[in-house]
Design a protein around this motif. Structure first.
Motif, short mmCIF file in Angstrom:
data_model
loop_
_atom_site.label_atom_id
_atom_site.label_comp_id
_atom_site.label_asym_id
_atom_site.label_seq_id
_atom_site.Cartn_x
_atom_site.Cartn_y
_atom_site.Cartn_z
N ARG A 26 -0.91 -2.47 -11.13
CA ARG A 26 0.14 -2.52 -12.14
C ARG A 26 -0.43 -2.06 -13.49
N TYR A 27 0.14 -1.00 -14.01
CA TYR A 27 -0.24 -0.47 -15.31
C TYR A 27 0.79 -0.96 -16.33
N VAL A 28 0.31 -1.17 -17.58
CA VAL A 28 1.13 -1.81 -18.61
C VAL A 28 1.39 -0.83 -19.75
N CYS A 29 2.68 -0.58 -20.01
CA CYS A 29 3.08 0.12 -21.22
C CYS A 29 3.37 -0.95 -22.27
N GLN A 30 2.74 -0.81 -23.43
CA GLN A 30 2.85 -1.85 -24.44
C GLN A 30 3.30 -1.24 -25.77
N LEU A 31 4.33 -1.85 -26.34
CA LEU A 31 4.79 -1.46 -27.67
C LEU A 31 4.14 -2.41 -28.66
N TYR A 32 3.34 -1.87 -29.56
CA TYR A 32 2.44 -2.68 -30.39
C TYR A 32 3.21 -3.34 -31.53
N THR A 33 4.02 -4.34 -31.17
CA THR A 33 4.69 -5.20 -32.14
C THR A 33 4.09 -6.59 -32.01
N ASP A 34 4.62 -7.54 -32.75
CA ASP A 34 4.08 -8.89 -32.71
C ASP A 34 5.20 -9.88 -32.40
N PRO A 35 5.35 -10.44 -31.21
CA PRO A 35 4.47 -10.17 -30.07
C PRO A 35 4.80 -8.82 -29.44
N PRO A 36 3.90 -8.25 -28.71
CA PRO A 36 4.14 -6.91 -28.15
C PRO A 36 5.17 -6.95 -27.03
N GLN A 37 5.87 -5.85 -26.90
CA GLN A 37 6.76 -5.65 -25.74
C GLN A 37 5.97 -4.95 -24.64
N GLU A 38 6.32 -5.29 -23.40
CA GLU A 38 5.59 -4.70 -22.27
C GLU A 38 6.56 -4.23 -21.19
N ALA A 39 6.18 -3.14 -20.54
CA ALA A 39 6.88 -2.65 -19.34
C ALA A 39 5.81 -2.27 -18.32
N TYR A 40 6.15 -2.40 -17.05
CA TYR A 40 5.13 -2.29 -16.00
C TYR A 40 5.43 -1.13 -15.05
N ALA A 41 4.40 -0.37 -14.76
CA ALA A 41 4.49 0.75 -13.81
C ALA A 41 3.52 0.47 -12.67
N ASP A 42 4.04 0.26 -11.48
CA ASP A 42 3.20 0.02 -10.30
C ASP A 42 2.86 1.36 -9.65
N ILE A 43 1.57 1.63 -9.54
CA ILE A 43 1.11 2.83 -8.82
C ILE A 43 0.80 2.44 -7.38
N THR A 44 1.48 3.10 -6.45
CA THR A 44 1.25 2.90 -5.02
C THR A 44 0.59 4.13 -4.46
N VAL A 45 -0.56 3.96 -3.85
CA VAL A 45 -1.33 5.08 -3.29
C VAL A 45 -1.00 5.19 -1.79
N LEU A 46 -0.53 6.38 -1.38
CA LEU A 46 -0.19 6.64 0.01
C LEU A 46 -1.35 7.37 0.69
N VAL A 47 -1.71 6.89 1.87
CA VAL A 47 -2.78 7.52 2.63
C VAL A 47 -2.21 7.99 3.96
N PRO A 48 -2.17 9.30 4.22
CA PRO A 48 -1.61 9.77 5.49
C PRO A 48 -2.53 9.44 6.65
N PRO A 49 -1.97 9.22 7.83
CA PRO A 49 -2.81 8.92 8.99
C PRO A 49 -3.55 10.16 9.46
N GLY A 50 -4.60 9.93 10.22
CA GLY A 50 -5.28 11.05 10.86
C GLY A 50 -4.45 11.60 12.01
N SER A 51 -4.93 12.67 12.61
CA SER A 51 -4.20 13.29 13.73
C SER A 51 -4.03 12.28 14.85
N PRO A 52 -2.80 12.13 15.37
CA PRO A 52 -2.58 11.15 16.45
C PRO A 52 -3.29 11.56 17.73
N ILE A 53 -3.62 10.57 18.52
CA ILE A 53 -4.32 10.78 19.78
C ILE A 53 -3.48 10.20 20.90
N ILE A 54 -3.24 11.00 21.95
CA ILE A 54 -2.50 10.53 23.13
C ILE A 54 -3.47 10.31 24.29
N ASP A 55 -3.41 9.14 24.88
CA ASP A 55 -4.18 8.82 26.07
C ASP A 55 -3.22 8.45 27.19
#
Length: 468
Positions: free
Chosen positions: A177-206
């Motif tokens: 979770r990354y935070v965007c912050q507006l520098y006021t007192d108190p600060p405002q915040e908004a959140y950006a979730d980074i999701t990393v996708l990992v593709p599978p390897g080549s499928p194997i049939i047995d």
């Protein structure tokens, strides 16, 4: 006139001090519905106080400006006595409601190794500072300055309303979770979730077995390893979609291995049929593995008569061929005569059977049997020997097309002849006399005409009669 730092924010329940100068400060006391602000000169021993009711629904105030004017004497406040000397300062304070600064961002999904972009957006920004923090609350960018030494972060755009930063070569460790912050007192915040996708390897049939006999069941297994999130698996046999049984295992590094098992009953028609394992994953498309079924089946047998082409008559020869196909190919082909022995002078060569000089004693059912490792199958041929002259008196086959053509030509010829004769008679139409009318033109009466007709052979004016 003194200016307090613009953008200073005072909210409900907040107590704080905003420094105006070395000799002047502003104090704000807040409650659930009522905020009390006090402005005083530190060099004096008395102050002037005012109350202000916070607008309904407001979250706080922005302090815009402090103006200094003449002040009157305040002897007490809230029942407390103060120095009665005149105050040299009157400090009316302008407290303005929040104008609706909105801080927003979006979640990001990115494939491992590619680039992610985080955008911090502000609506109605009032010169407040925007900064971006990583999941560990470390500042990545403060305005357009990057305190963090990770050079994969690069500034894409900076303005009063947006801070946009790119992250290249994303790895699983960048997820969070990354935070965007507006520098006021108190600060405002908004959140950006980074999701990393990992593709599978080549499928194997047995496969549980490389080959399977018709009528039996086989099991195929498809494995897709090292994906995030877990992949889904579909099965296809030709154009038909099949359903398998899927299991998902999570590994220690937040990766997933998916296994799908397909049980399939096969027939000889499935031999050579492709079976595909299709992987569905948000990070990859068109990923599949394929295997061809190999099915063993017993032979298919068919007897073909090579000679004669028509009836089997006495004295003629008979030639039969046994055609057998299977998987594996039949290793044995044999001939027999059902309910009797094969004629003694029959010649059998592999899949061919030959009998010469047929007679009626050879009538019966002849069977070809073929076998392989899966099983055996057979086909029958029924022999019936006719008399040697059978079929000779049979009417010849009439070619109706030829007969129709001949008739059409004859009819056309007759029609043409009639047309010619009709035209001829039309051109040669005239008068002629019968034998009884000979001499009638020269006779004085009817009697004389008859006499002249009977004996008028010497009449030189006699007209000749022609028949066409």
């Amino acid at each position: 006139m003194f200016e307090l730092a613009r953008g200073s924010f005072w909210g409900k329940g907040v107590t704080g001090v905003g420094r105006v100068s070395d000799d002047l400060s502003c104090v704000l006391h807040g409650g659930p519905t009522l905020s009390l602000f006090l402005c005083l000169a530190e060099s004096q021993h008395s102050f002037r106080a005012r109350r202000s009711i916070m607008p309904t629904g407001a979250q706080g105030f922005y302090i815009r400006r402090i103006r200094v004017v003449a002040a009157s004497t305040v002897n007490s406040y809230n029942g407390q006595a103060f120095n009665s000397r005149p105050l040299p300062l009157l400090l009316p304070i302008c407290l303005c409601p929040d104008e609706g600064q909105n801080l927003g961002t979006d979640n990001v999904s990115v494939i491992e190794g590619e680039m992610a972009t985080i955008s911090c957006r502000v609506k109605n920004n009032d010169d407040s500072v925007i900064q971006l923090l990583n999941p560990n609350r470390q500042t990545i960018y403060f305005r357009d300055v990057r305190p963090l030494k990770d050079s994969r972060f690069q500034l894409v755009n900076f303005s009063d309303n947006e801070l946009r930063v790119s992250l290249s070569n994303v790895s699983l460790s960048d997820e969070g979770r990354y935070v965007c912050q507006l520098y006021t007192d108190p600060p405002q915040e908004a959140y950006a979730d980074i999701t990393v996708l990992v593709p599978p390897g080549s499928p194997i049939i047995d496969s549980r077995e490389d080959v399977v006999s018709e009528g039996n069941e086989t099991e195929l297994t498809c494995t897709a390893m090292g994906s995030k999130p877990a992949a889904s698996v579909r099965w296809m046999k030709g154009e038909q979609e099949l359903t398998g049984e899927m299991t998902v295992d999570e590994t220690y590094d937040r990766m997933f291995t998916v296994t799908s098992r397909l049980r399939l009953a096969v027939s000889k028609e499935d031999d050579g049929e492709p079976v595909s394992c299709v992987i569905d994953h948000p990070a990859v498309k068109g990923l599949r593995a394929q295997r061809y079924l190999e099915v063993l089946y017993k032979p298919e047998v068919k007897i073909v008569q090579g000679f004669p082409e028509g009836l089997t008559r006495e004295g003629e020869n008979l030639e039969l061929t046994c055609i057998a196909k299977g998987k594996p190919q039949p290793h044995q082909i044999s001939w027999l005569r059902v309910d009797d022995d094969v004629p003694s002078h029959t010649v059998i060569t592999g899949s061919d059977l030959f009998i010469e000089n047929l007679n009626k004693s050879y009538n019966g059912t002849y069977r070809c049997i073929a076998s392989n490792a899966v099983g055996e199958a057979y086909d029958d041929y029924i022999l019936f020997v006719y008399d040697s002259r059978a079929g000779d008196g049979a009417p010849q086959k009439i070619d109706h097309a030829v007969i129709g053509g001949v008739v059409a030509v004859v009819m056309f010829a007759i029609l043409c002849a009639l047309i010619v004769l009709g035209r001829y008679f039309a051109r040669h139409k005239g008068t002629y006399f019968t034998h009884e009318a000979k001499g009638a033109d020269d006779a004085a009466d009817a009697d004389t005409a008859i006499i002249n007709a009977e004996g008028g052979h010497n009449n030189t004016d006699e007209k000749k009669e022609y028949y066409i």
